[in-house]
Scaffold this motif. Structure first.
Motif, PDB file in Angstrom:
ATOM      1  N   SER A  61       0.727  -1.027  -0.102  1.00 56.35           N
ATOM      2  CA  SER A  61      -0.036  -0.058  -0.034  1.00 56.35           C
ATOM      3  C   SER A  61       0.870   1.316  -0.098  1.00 56.35           C
ATOM      4  CB  SER A  61      -0.870   0.017   1.244  1.00 56.35           C
ATOM      5  OG  SER A  61      -0.789  -0.733   2.190  1.00 56.35           O
ATOM      6  N   TRP A  62       0.309   2.364  -0.745  1.00 49.11           N
ATOM      7  CA  TRP A  62       0.933   3.515  -0.655  1.00 49.11           C
ATOM      8  C   TRP A  62       0.009   4.624  -0.382  1.00 49.11           C
ATOM      9  CZ3 TRP A  62       1.072  -0.263  -4.353  1.00 49.11           C
ATOM     10  CH2 TRP A  62       2.309  -0.789  -4.615  1.00 49.11           C
ATOM     11  N   PRO A  63       0.101   5.325   0.962  1.00 43.80           N
ATOM     12  CA  PRO A  63      -0.976   6.233   1.337  1.00 43.80           C
ATOM     13  C   PRO A  63      -0.585   7.562   0.589  1.00 43.80           C
ATOM     14  CG  PRO A  63       0.528   5.366   3.133  1.00 43.80           C
ATOM     15  CD  PRO A  63       1.008   4.743   2.007  1.00 43.80           C
ATOM     16  N   ALA A  64      -1.652   8.222   0.266  1.00 47.47           N
ATOM     17  CA  ALA A  64      -1.773   9.596  -0.426  1.00 47.47           C
ATOM     18  C   ALA A  64      -1.025  10.634   0.515  1.00 47.47           C
ATOM     19  CB  ALA A  64      -3.139   9.857  -0.792  1.00 47.47           C
ATOM     20  N   VAL A  65      -1.092  10.406   1.873  1.00 51.78           N
ATOM     21  CA  VAL A  65      -0.841  11.167   2.920  1.00 51.78           C
ATOM     22  C   VAL A  65      -0.097  10.387   4.198  1.00 51.78           C
ATOM     23  CG1 VAL A  65      -1.443  13.232   4.342  1.00 51.78           C
ATOM     24  CG2 VAL A  65      -2.315  13.061   2.354  1.00 51.78           C
ATOM     25  N   ASP A  66       0.930  10.723   4.565  1.00 51.23           N
ATOM     26  CA  ASP A  66       1.318  10.094   5.812  1.00 51.23           C
ATOM     27  C   ASP A  66       0.493  10.519   7.057  1.00 51.23           C
ATOM     28  OD1 ASP A  66       2.582   8.806   7.602  1.00 51.23           O
ATOM     29  OD2 ASP A  66       4.532   9.919   7.446  1.00 51.23           O
ATOM     30  N   LEU A  67      -0.348   9.500   7.609  1.00 50.32           N
ATOM     31  CA  LEU A  67      -1.141  10.301   8.509  1.00 50.32           C
ATOM     32  C   LEU A  67      -0.798   9.254  10.021  1.00 50.32           C
ATOM     33  CD1 LEU A  67      -4.405   9.281   6.807  1.00 50.32           C
ATOM     34  CD2 LEU A  67      -3.462  11.447   7.571  1.00 50.32           C
ATOM     35  N   PRO A  93      -3.495   6.827  14.567  1.00 51.93           N
ATOM     36  CA  PRO A  93      -2.942   7.886  13.640  1.00 51.93           C
ATOM     37  C   PRO A  93      -4.113   8.897  13.386  1.00 51.93           C
ATOM     38  CG  PRO A  93      -2.702   5.746  12.716  1.00 51.93           C
ATOM     39  CD  PRO A  93      -3.616   5.481  14.132  1.00 51.93           C
ATOM     40  N   SER A  94      -3.756  10.174  12.661  1.00 51.42           N
ATOM     41  CA  SER A  94      -4.661  11.338  12.562  1.00 51.42           C
ATOM     42  C   SER A  94      -5.559  10.826  11.457  1.00 51.42           C
ATOM     43  CB  SER A  94      -3.845  12.379  12.025  1.00 51.42           C
ATOM     44  OG  SER A  94      -2.653  12.876  12.750  1.00 51.42           O
ATOM     45  N   LEU A  95      -6.853  11.357  11.581  1.00 53.36           N
ATOM     46  CA  LEU A  95      -7.933  11.124  10.418  1.00 53.36           C
ATOM     47  C   LEU A  95      -7.657  11.919   9.179  1.00 53.36           C
ATOM     48  CD1 LEU A  95     -10.961  10.783  12.512  1.00 53.36           C
ATOM     49  CD2 LEU A  95     -10.041   9.081  11.292  1.00 53.36           C
ATOM     50  N   PRO A  96      -7.708  11.295   7.921  1.00 53.23           N
ATOM     51  CA  PRO A  96      -7.475  11.949   6.634  1.00 53.23           C
ATOM     52  C   PRO A  96      -8.372  13.289   6.705  1.00 53.23           C
ATOM     53  CG  PRO A  96      -8.588  10.041   6.314  1.00 53.23           C
ATOM     54  CD  PRO A  96      -8.276  10.011   7.678  1.00 53.23           C
ATOM     55  N   GLN A  97      -8.129  14.292   5.827  1.00 53.89           N
ATOM     56  CA  GLN A  97      -9.197  15.579   5.847  1.00 53.89           C
ATOM     57  C   GLN A  97      -9.530  15.460   4.305  1.00 53.89           C
ATOM     58  OE1 GLN A  97     -10.166  17.315   8.411  1.00 53.89           O
ATOM     59  NE2 GLN A  97      -9.088  15.695   9.559  1.00 53.89           N
ATOM     60  N   PRO A  98     -10.676  15.891   4.099  1.00 55.13           N
ATOM     61  CA  PRO A  98     -11.037  16.139   2.618  1.00 55.13           C
ATOM     62  C   PRO A  98     -10.196  17.158   2.068  1.00 55.13           C
ATOM     63  CG  PRO A  98     -13.047  16.248   4.197  1.00 55.13           C
ATOM     64  CD  PRO A  98     -11.632  16.263   4.971  1.00 55.13           C
ATOM     65  N   ASP A  99     -10.003  17.170   0.721  1.00 61.31           N
ATOM     66  CA  ASP A  99      -9.531  18.159  -0.226  1.00 61.31           C
ATOM     67  C   ASP A  99     -10.669  18.984  -0.557  1.00 61.31           C
ATOM     68  OD1 ASP A  99     -11.070  17.244  -2.072  1.00 61.31           O
ATOM     69  OD2 ASP A  99      -9.328  16.263  -3.340  1.00 61.31           O
ATOM     70  N   PHE A 100     -10.189  20.208  -1.359  1.00 57.01           N
ATOM     71  CA  PHE A 100     -11.205  21.062  -1.707  1.00 57.01           C
ATOM     72  C   PHE A 100     -12.364  20.809  -2.232  1.00 57.01           C
ATOM     73  CE2 PHE A 100      -8.651  20.794  -5.414  1.00 57.01           C
ATOM     74  CZ  PHE A 100      -9.685  21.000  -6.482  1.00 57.01           C
ATOM     75  N   THR A 101     -12.415  19.417  -2.745  1.00 57.33           N
ATOM     76  CA  THR A 101     -13.737  18.911  -3.394  1.00 57.33           C
ATOM     77  C   THR A 101     -14.690  18.170  -2.343  1.00 57.33           C
ATOM     78  OG1 THR A 101     -12.916  16.961  -4.125  1.00 57.33           O
ATOM     79  CG2 THR A 101     -12.441  18.569  -5.643  1.00 57.33           C
TER      80      THR A 101
END
Length: 164
Positions: A69-75, A84-92
């Motif tokens: 696996s390759w995370p989009a963001v290191d959480l 770990p931190s929860l991921p946050q939505p982008d501008f969309t």
């Protein structure tokens, strides 16, 4: 949720990888309080040769493995055993989680060796991969304990036995 599944190995069609991945990812995300319909994951169903190349190129490891696996963001949490931190939505408003690859040959071999249905093993590995995308890991013992506990809880909600 969108699990964008690409099959490089046609043998994956026989076990409905796309359907298993959607169900497993949905269960993992909901268990962690995320809205699956906002999350995006790319999934590659490949063979041992392809995953061995990915393993070598991205991890410096020789040979095939079951899941990468390759995370989009290191959480990942800095403290051992921390959540770990929860991921946050982008501008969309969407959350790009990252990419997962599964090797058919290794998954089938492991399922047969464990005497379990391929679908159950693949479901476990997708849950495992999603947790990696969300910053969970199993390198340090406290992190492994946390990740395995979550896997067992999520799989239990899907009606599957403890894989450990």
């Amino acid at each position: 949720m969108c699990v964008d599944t690409r099959l490089e190995d046609p043998r994956w069609q026989g076990c409905d990888l796309a359907g298993l991945a959607e169900s497993a990812a949905d269960a993992a995300l909901r268990h962690l309080g995320l809205q699956p319909d906002l999350c995006e994951i790319s999934l590659l169903g490949c063979d041992d040769a392809a995953i061995a190349d990915l393993n070598r190129d991205h991890r410096g490891q020789a040979g095939p493995t079951n899941v990468l696996s390759w995370p989009a963001v290191d959480l990942a949490a800095e403290a051992s055993g921390a959540v770990p931190s929860l991921p946050q939505p982008d501008f969309t408003g969407e959350i790009a989680l990252g990419d997962i690859a599964l090797a058919y040959d290794t998954c089938a071999r492991e399922a047969a060796a464990a005497g379990k249905p391929m679908a159950d093993h693949v479901t476990h590995l997708v849950v495992h991969g999603v947790l990696h995308l969300l910053g969970y890991d199993h390198i340090r013992d406290p992190d492994a304990t946390l990740m395995q506990r979550l896997e067992v809880e999520i799989l239990g909600r899907l009606g599957l036995d403890d894989p450990y």
